[in-house]
Design an enzyme around this catalytic site. Structure first.
Site, PDB file in Angstrom:
ATOM      1  N   CYS A   1      -2.653   7.726   5.139  1.00  0.00           N
ATOM      2  CA  CYS A   1      -2.646   7.366   3.720  1.00  0.00           C
ATOM      3  C   CYS A   1      -3.948   7.762   3.042  1.00  0.00           C
ATOM      4  CB  CYS A   1      -2.367   5.884   3.546  1.00  0.00           C
ATOM      5  SG  CYS A   1      -3.029   4.853   4.840  1.00  0.00           S
TER       6      CYS A   1
ATOM      7  N   GLU B   1       0.879  -1.169   0.000  1.00  0.00           N
ATOM      8  CA  GLU B   1       0.000   0.000   0.000  1.00  0.00           C
ATOM      9  C   GLU B   1       0.911   1.212   0.000  1.00  0.00           C
ATOM     10  OE1 GLU B   1      -1.461   3.143   2.046  1.00  0.00           O
ATOM     11  OE2 GLU B   1      -2.197   1.651   3.463  1.00  0.00           O
TER      12      GLU B   1
END
Length: 526
Positions: A301, A264
């Site tokens: 994020c 990720e």
């Protein structure tokens, strides 16, 4: 007071055969903390991977209930980590105590959630197609499928979530649930935190009689490459930068036996503010959006890094409202000096671009991050300029104004893959802009209506993933129970006698799980 040993965790033992010492740092002052951490030697990296490989046959053959008991025990140990532990995490990350306490609960909650997945049994993916000996022109054999863990998994700790995406975080929890021993690479930003958590995992492993080597942890910089390249490692979990994740993907693909990397990496998480929402509630949208941008110093994020609106007097006024709110936000301490430096470089790139205007925010100074607001010309998205596609990790966002509905669709088509996209609107907006959902489905892993992307619920339905470069594999998620799928693979048994089949596929269905039998879901025995 708990003593930090700083030795690597290998096969249930502590080892420090190297001479390279790495230090943890007080995130607020930059002062080196008193602990010495011993960087793993090549021999220790090898030993950690081999310890995981040695544990794999015994660990994967344990019943799902036994593995669930282990995960529950880890959760109990995490919950028992007290104020001294919280203080250590705060010192290494500059995150407030309330945030760490909440993250500790999320981390133990993830472990308990995967324990439920194991007891539920759907992770097996059991499928049975019984023999059809009379079928013409050819009979069908008896075929039965279930899923097993891939093997040892290398997990890399994330800087921004020292608990929930680190030592006992989602990658570790889902790998252990799948039956995969873990070799964890501790993040250099919070190595003392990692040691506390690793000790908790090993206490749980001891209490539940798990095989030695079910969890291993190594310290140091540069040790990750040897880990990913080790032939015993069968998959990688990573949360971090695009550069770091891409490097791991390339290493894994170049191995004699390529392995999957579930990384990720990078996302700007666009927020689309539709016209009627601004007519109805511009002030509250401005307030909530600004709060999302600066939450946790922008170190999520899912931080909203791009805001798109249709040109109108209301949108112009909205931009000014947000600018005023950003100007009022205080500076905050970032996780570490490296994160602050990266933030500064990202801001400089925006400030230097001729088609980007700086709207709000004081100049950067000292070791604090100042929230910032920019406005970029729509041509940057339409022409394929990369500057808006690059995540600036910190408390900043960029506004873009589109001329009309058609240009909005064109701008969104120009975006790279993202973790999230958000639509702020009223019912009439959703009718008028009905094409947005289908368009965004192609670009992101999670679409929000009238919410903000910071805050990722841990549950069965959550997707924390998305097309590249948000993640290296858009078919998975690093949050929620679907995360276990990344570390499982299917195996089929043809014409096996019942006595030799795994429990999940036996005729009597002793696990009482739901199975797909001859195309029909059922829990019945055969």
């Amino acid at each position: 007071m708990t003593r930090i040993l700083g030795h690597n965790y290998i096969g249930g033992q502590r080892r420090a055969g190297g001479t390279v010492i790495v230090k943890s740092v007080d995130a607020s002052t930059g002062e080196a903390l008193p602990h010495d951490f011993y960087q793993a030697t090549p021999e220790e990296v090898d030993a950690a991977a081999k310890a995981a490989a040695a544990a794999y046959p015994a660990y994967r053959s344990l019943s799902a209930e036994r593995r669930a008991q282990f995960l529950d025990a880890v959760a109990d140990e995490l919950d028992a980590l007290g104020d001294e532990f919280v203080a250590v995490v705060c010192r290494e990350t500059a995150l407030p105590a309330a945030r760490i306490q909440g993250e500790r609960g999320r981390t133990s909650g993830q472990m308990r959630l995967f324990a439920k997945v194991l007891r539920r049994g759907d992770f097996y993916g059991a499928r049975i197609d019984r023999a059809l000996p009379e079928r013409k022109p050819l009979p069908r054999p008896d075929l039965r499928q279930y899923r097993i863990g891939l093997g040892p998994v290398a997990v890399f700790g994330a800087s921004n979530f020292p608990l929930a995406f680190s030592t006992a975080g989602g990658d570790t929890a889902s790998a252990l649930a799948a039956g995969c021993p873990v070799v964890f690479k501790a993040h250099s930003g919070h190595m003392a935190t990692a040691e506390w958590v690793a000790d908790a995992i090993l206490r749980a492993a001891d209490k539940t009689a798990m095989p030695a080597g079910v969890f291993n942890m190594i310290y140091g910089s540069g040790v990750g490459e040897a880990l990913v390249k080790h032939p015993a490692i069968q998959a990688v979990g990573f949360t971090g930068s695009l550069k770091g994740g891409r490097a791991l993907c390339d290493m894994a693909a170049a191995r004699p036996q390529p392995i999957p990397v579930f990384a990720e990496m990078s996302s700007i998480n666009p927020v689309i503010v539709l016209p009627q929402a601004l007519v109805a509630r511009a002030e509250s949208v401005a307030r909530d959006l600004s709060a999302s941008v600066v939450q946790g110093c922008g170190q999520f994020c899912t931080n909203p890094g791009l805001v798109i609106g249709v040109r109108s007097p209301q949108f112009s006024a909205f931009v000014q409202q947000v600018a005023g709110l950003i100007n009022d936000q205080p500076a905050q301490t970032m996780l570490n000096a490296g994160t602050l430096s990266s933030y500064g470089k990202g801001l400089q790139k925006l400030l230097a671009h001729p088609r980007i205007e700086h709207l709000a925010g004081s100049p950067q100074q000292g070791n604090h991050a100042q929230p910032q607001l920019f406005k970029a010309d729509i041509s940057l998205l339409l022409d394929g300029d990369e500057v808006l596609q690059e995540e600036v990790f910190g408390p900043t966002t960029v506004f873009v104004e589109v001329a009309d509905q058609a240009q909005l669709s064109a701008a969104l088509n120009g975006l790279h893959g993202q973790l999230t996209a958000t639509i702020i609107g009223e019912p009439t907006d959703f009718e008028q802009f009905g094409e947005l959902t289908a368009l965004l489905e192609q670009k992101v892993g999670r679409i929000l209506l009238n919410g903000y992307p910071t805050g990722v619920e841990v549950c069965d339905s959550m997707v924390h993933g998305g097309p590249y470069p948000a993640t290296s594999d858009a078919r998975g998620t690093s949050v929620g129970t679907l995360a276990i799928d990344r570390f499982l693979r299917p195996v089929c048994f043809q014409n096996y006698p019942d006595s030799l089949l795994p429990q999940a596929l036996k005729n009597a269905n002793p696990l009482r799980i739901q199975r797909l039998v001859d195309g029909q879901p059922t829990r019945d025995a055969l």
